[in-house]
Design an enzyme around this catalytic site. Structure first.
Site, PDB file in Angstrom:
ATOM      1  CE  LYS A  72      -1.443  -0.822   4.865  1.00 26.33           C
ATOM      2  NZ  LYS A  72      -0.310  -0.129   5.631  1.00 26.33           N
ATOM      3  NE  ARG A  74      -1.995  -0.459  12.934  1.00 25.66           N
ATOM      4  CZ  ARG A  74      -1.116   0.106  12.651  1.00 25.66           C
ATOM      5  NH1 ARG A  74      -1.344   1.437  12.303  1.00 25.66           N
ATOM      6  NH2 ARG A  74       0.154  -0.389  12.324  1.00 25.66           N
ATOM      7  NE  ARG A  95      11.617  -8.130   5.343  1.00 28.68           N
ATOM      8  CZ  ARG A  95      10.505  -7.414   6.053  1.00 28.68           C
ATOM      9  NH1 ARG A  95      10.105  -6.537   4.974  1.00 28.68           N
ATOM     10  NH2 ARG A  95       9.896  -7.382   7.094  1.00 28.68           N
ATOM     11  NE  ARG A 131      12.715  -6.717  10.093  1.00 26.72           N
ATOM     12  CZ  ARG A 131      11.641  -5.821   9.864  1.00 26.72           C
ATOM     13  NH1 ARG A 131      11.705  -5.102   8.852  1.00 26.72           N
ATOM     14  NH2 ARG A 131      10.521  -5.886  10.662  1.00 26.72           N
ATOM     15  NE  ARG A 137       5.168  -8.507  12.149  1.00 23.17           N
ATOM     16  CZ  ARG A 137       6.075  -9.008  11.223  1.00 23.17           C
ATOM     17  NH1 ARG A 137       5.731  -8.646   9.870  1.00 23.17           N
ATOM     18  NH2 ARG A 137       7.226  -9.035  11.457  1.00 23.17           N
TER      19      ARG A 137
HETATM   20  P1  AMP Z   1       3.073   1.629  11.568  1.00 20.67           P
HETATM   21  O1  AMP Z   1       3.929   2.643  11.066  1.00 20.67           O
HETATM   22  O2  AMP Z   1       1.641   1.866  10.847  1.00 20.67           O
HETATM   23  O3  AMP Z   1       3.361   0.294  11.504  1.00 20.67           O
HETATM   24  O4  AMP Z   1       2.595   1.992  12.972  1.00 20.67           O
HETATM   25  C1  AMP Z   1       3.893   1.885  13.881  1.00 20.67           C
HETATM   26  C2  AMP Z   1       3.084   1.691  15.244  1.00 20.67           C
HETATM   27  O5  AMP Z   1       2.577   3.085  15.779  1.00 20.67           O
HETATM   28  C3  AMP Z   1       2.093   0.585  15.614  1.00 20.67           C
HETATM   29  O6  AMP Z   1       2.738  -0.400  15.963  1.00 20.67           O
HETATM   30  C4  AMP Z   1       1.371   1.165  16.822  1.00 20.67           C
HETATM   31  O7  AMP Z   1       2.040   1.202  18.080  1.00 20.67           O
HETATM   32  C5  AMP Z   1       1.168   2.767  16.236  1.00 20.67           C
HETATM   33  N1  AMP Z   1      -0.067   3.012  15.665  1.00 20.67           N
HETATM   34  C6  AMP Z   1       0.222   3.460  14.414  1.00 20.67           C
HETATM   35  N2  AMP Z   1      -1.120   3.580  13.796  1.00 20.67           N
HETATM   36  C7  AMP Z   1      -1.997   3.198  15.022  1.00 20.67           C
HETATM   37  C8  AMP Z   1      -3.399   3.307  15.182  1.00 20.67           C
HETATM   38  N3  AMP Z   1      -4.263   3.586  13.884  1.00 20.67           N
HETATM   39  N4  AMP Z   1      -4.139   2.805  16.092  1.00 20.67           N
HETATM   40  C9  AMP Z   1      -3.223   2.645  17.183  1.00 20.67           C
HETATM   41  N5  AMP Z   1      -1.960   2.414  17.069  1.00 20.67           N
HETATM   42  C10 AMP Z   1      -1.379   2.940  16.094  1.00 20.67           C
END
Ligand code: AMP
Length: 210
Positions: A15, A88, A124, A157, A168
């Site tokens: 995405k 989310r 990866r 990783r 996940r």
């Molecule tokens: P991302 O970069 O989208 O993978 O987000 C990294 C981290 O930010 C996630 O693991 C959450 O801890 C937090 N986070 C990002 N977006 C959200 C959301 N919509 N709701 C709750 N936590 C979020």
């Protein structure tokens, strides 16, 4: 005004690539709640201090905090947005519906089977700093185990194992499946095959917003 877009997909579903093209071709604003949260941490703000340990543990930040941060960063009415990483879960989807008010939007779900993602992620390999990324099947290094660019030894990783990826994906689906049902009922859900070609997926999204 164009329609706002909500992009939904597991990490690795592509995405981000589509968002980047929409920003450069159509002038969309890309809002990633992950980026907004990381920026708060970098600033050392009160909110940043609150969320750092939660994010480090890979858990979700509370719905209220994320909603506040999102609202503070939107200029609805003057810009078109791509929402990435938000919503989310179902509660966040309902919050976004009310934040957007009457602004039109469509949801694009990048569908990918867990098995494909497991294959992609367990193959990866990266440099120790994570900056150069290879895939043993689709983009192998010229010399096995060695980075083409830096000559460093490639590593896997810690979280790129089958068990972690499956876990996940389970957490991801538990949260997003009820949200996808909700969007289906609203008539806003559009599914694309995340294994499809970048250009094909892009064409489908353009038809939604043009
Ligand atoms: P991302 O970069 O989208 O993978 O987000 C990294 C981290 O930010 C996630 O693991 C959450 O801890 C937090 N986070 C990002 N977006 C959200 C959301 N919509 N709701 C709750 N936590 C979020």
């Amino acid at each position: 005004m164009r329609k706002n877009l909500v992009l939904v997909g597991a990490p690795g579903s592509g995405k981000g690539t589509q968002a980047a093209k929409l920003v450069s071709d159509l002038g969309y604003e890309h809002v990633s709640t992950g980026d907004l949260l990381r920026a708060e941490i970098a600033k050392g703000s009160e909110l940043g201090l609150k969320v750092k340990s939660v994010m480090d543990a890979g858990q979700l930040v509370s719905d209220d905090l994320v909603a506040e941060l999102l609202k503070a960063n939107l200029h609805l009415g003057s810009k078109n947005y791509i929402f990435d990483g938000y919503p989310r879960n179902l509660a966040q989807a309902k919050t976004l519906e009310s934040i957007l008010g009457g602004s039109e939007y469509q949801v694009v779900y990048f569908e990918i089977e867990t098995n494909s993602l497991v294959e992609r992620i367990t193959n990866r390999r990266v440099t120790p700093d994570g900056k150069h990324i290879y895939n043993l099947l689709t983009k192998p290094p010229k010399v096995p185990g060695i980075c083409d660019v830096t000559g460093e030894k490639l590593v896997q990783r810690k979280d790129d194992t089958e068990e972690v990826v499956r876990n996940r994906m389970k957490v991801f689906h538990d949260a997003i499946d009820p949200m996808l049902d909700y969007y289906k009922k609203l008539g806003k859900l559009n599914k694309v095959d995340a294994k499809g070609r970048v250009e094909e997926i892009y064409k489908i999204i353009r038809e939604l917003v043009d």
